[in-house]
Write a protein that holds these residues in place. Sequence first.
Motif, PDB file in Angstrom:
ATOM      1  N   LEU A  23     -25.621  -9.011 -12.325  1.00 23.28           N
ATOM      2  CA  LEU A  23     -25.266  -9.562 -13.891  1.00 23.28           C
ATOM      3  C   LEU A  23     -26.228  -8.924 -14.543  1.00 23.28           C
ATOM      4  O   LEU A  23     -25.883  -8.205 -15.764  1.00 23.28           O
ATOM      5  N   GLU A  24     -27.536  -8.915 -14.482  1.00 23.72           N
ATOM      6  CA  GLU A  24     -28.547  -8.034 -15.208  1.00 23.72           C
ATOM      7  C   GLU A  24     -28.352  -6.495 -15.362  1.00 23.72           C
ATOM      8  O   GLU A  24     -28.460  -5.912 -16.458  1.00 23.72           O
ATOM      9  N   ASN A  25     -27.771  -5.808 -14.305  1.00 26.88           N
ATOM     10  CA  ASN A  25     -27.464  -4.489 -13.969  1.00 26.88           C
ATOM     11  C   ASN A  25     -25.953  -4.228 -14.482  1.00 26.88           C
ATOM     12  O   ASN A  25     -25.825  -3.015 -13.774  1.00 26.88           O
ATOM     13  N   ARG A  26     -25.247  -5.182 -14.706  1.00 23.54           N
ATOM     14  CA  ARG A  26     -23.790  -4.789 -15.145  1.00 23.54           C
ATOM     15  C   ARG A  26     -23.408  -3.423 -15.668  1.00 23.54           C
ATOM     16  O   ARG A  26     -22.284  -2.886 -15.180  1.00 23.54           O
ATOM     17  N   LYS A  27     -24.270  -2.950 -16.676  1.00 21.13           N
ATOM     18  CA  LYS A  27     -23.826  -1.707 -17.386  1.00 21.13           C
ATOM     19  C   LYS A  27     -24.323  -0.784 -16.257  1.00 21.13           C
ATOM     20  O   LYS A  27     -23.424   0.455 -16.483  1.00 21.13           O
ATOM     21  N   SER A  28     -25.257  -0.776 -15.590  1.00 24.63           N
ATOM     22  CA  SER A  28     -25.572   0.430 -14.731  1.00 24.63           C
ATOM     23  C   SER A  28     -24.406   0.452 -13.580  1.00 24.63           C
ATOM     24  O   SER A  28     -24.067   1.505 -12.961  1.00 24.63           O
ATOM     25  N   ILE A  29     -23.828  -0.703 -12.920  1.00 25.79           N
ATOM     26  CA  ILE A  29     -22.976  -0.862 -12.181  1.00 25.79           C
ATOM     27  C   ILE A  29     -21.542  -0.290 -12.627  1.00 25.79           C
ATOM     28  O   ILE A  29     -20.875   0.522 -11.661  1.00 25.79           O
ATOM     29  N   ALA A  30     -21.269  -0.324 -13.768  1.00 23.71           N
ATOM     30  CA  ALA A  30     -20.113   0.390 -14.394  1.00 23.71           C
ATOM     31  C   ALA A  30     -20.141   1.889 -14.244  1.00 23.71           C
ATOM     32  O   ALA A  30     -19.212   2.536 -14.103  1.00 23.71           O
ATOM     33  N   ARG A  31     -21.301   2.422 -14.155  1.00 26.30           N
ATOM     34  CA  ARG A  31     -21.308   3.936 -13.987  1.00 26.30           C
ATOM     35  C   ARG A  31     -21.508   4.428 -12.538  1.00 26.30           C
ATOM     36  O   ARG A  31     -21.397   5.317 -12.252  1.00 26.30           O
ATOM     37  N   ILE A  36     -25.807  -1.134  -6.941  1.00 26.07           N
ATOM     38  CA  ILE A  36     -25.729  -2.345  -5.998  1.00 26.07           C
ATOM     39  C   ILE A  36     -26.338  -2.059  -4.663  1.00 26.07           C
ATOM     40  O   ILE A  36     -27.104  -3.207  -4.162  1.00 26.07           O
ATOM     41  N   GLU A  37     -26.366  -0.984  -4.131  1.00 24.39           N
ATOM     42  CA  GLU A  37     -26.965  -0.741  -2.823  1.00 24.39           C
ATOM     43  C   GLU A  37     -28.404  -0.830  -2.608  1.00 24.39           C
ATOM     44  O   GLU A  37     -29.247  -1.411  -2.207  1.00 24.39           O
ATOM     45  N   GLU A  38     -28.843  -0.660  -3.987  1.00 22.15           N
ATOM     46  CA  GLU A  38     -30.393  -0.531  -4.231  1.00 22.15           C
ATOM     47  C   GLU A  38     -30.974  -1.856  -4.377  1.00 22.15           C
ATOM     48  O   GLU A  38     -31.945  -2.257  -3.875  1.00 22.15           O
ATOM     49  N   ILE A  39     -30.091  -2.674  -5.242  1.00 25.22           N
ATOM     50  CA  ILE A  39     -30.647  -4.208  -5.500  1.00 25.22           C
ATOM     51  C   ILE A  39     -30.414  -5.013  -4.085  1.00 25.22           C
ATOM     52  O   ILE A  39     -31.200  -5.912  -3.966  1.00 25.22           O
TER      53      ILE A  39
END
Length: 89
Positions: A17-25, A30-33
Amino acid sequence: LFDLSELYARKFRKALLENRKSIARGTQIIEEINEKNMIDFTEERAKFEQESEGGQNEEVMRQWTIRISEELNALDIFRYENTKKIKLE
């Protein structure tokens, strides 16, 4: 160990959730997290096994149970069963 696993599942959901903007790109984040989360979980589990002497030390087990319960409560909104929209502060 089940509760410890659940704790790291909630931490993973929070990080997504905290990285949702990065996930959109792109999904590389996700793999790193996931990789970091799994490393942290593995280290924590090993620490638990060592400190509790494989679950034989009851006092240490109680301390771990309390700590994990407190952390689970703090991340309660990230439990799988939650259907409410989560807003980050």
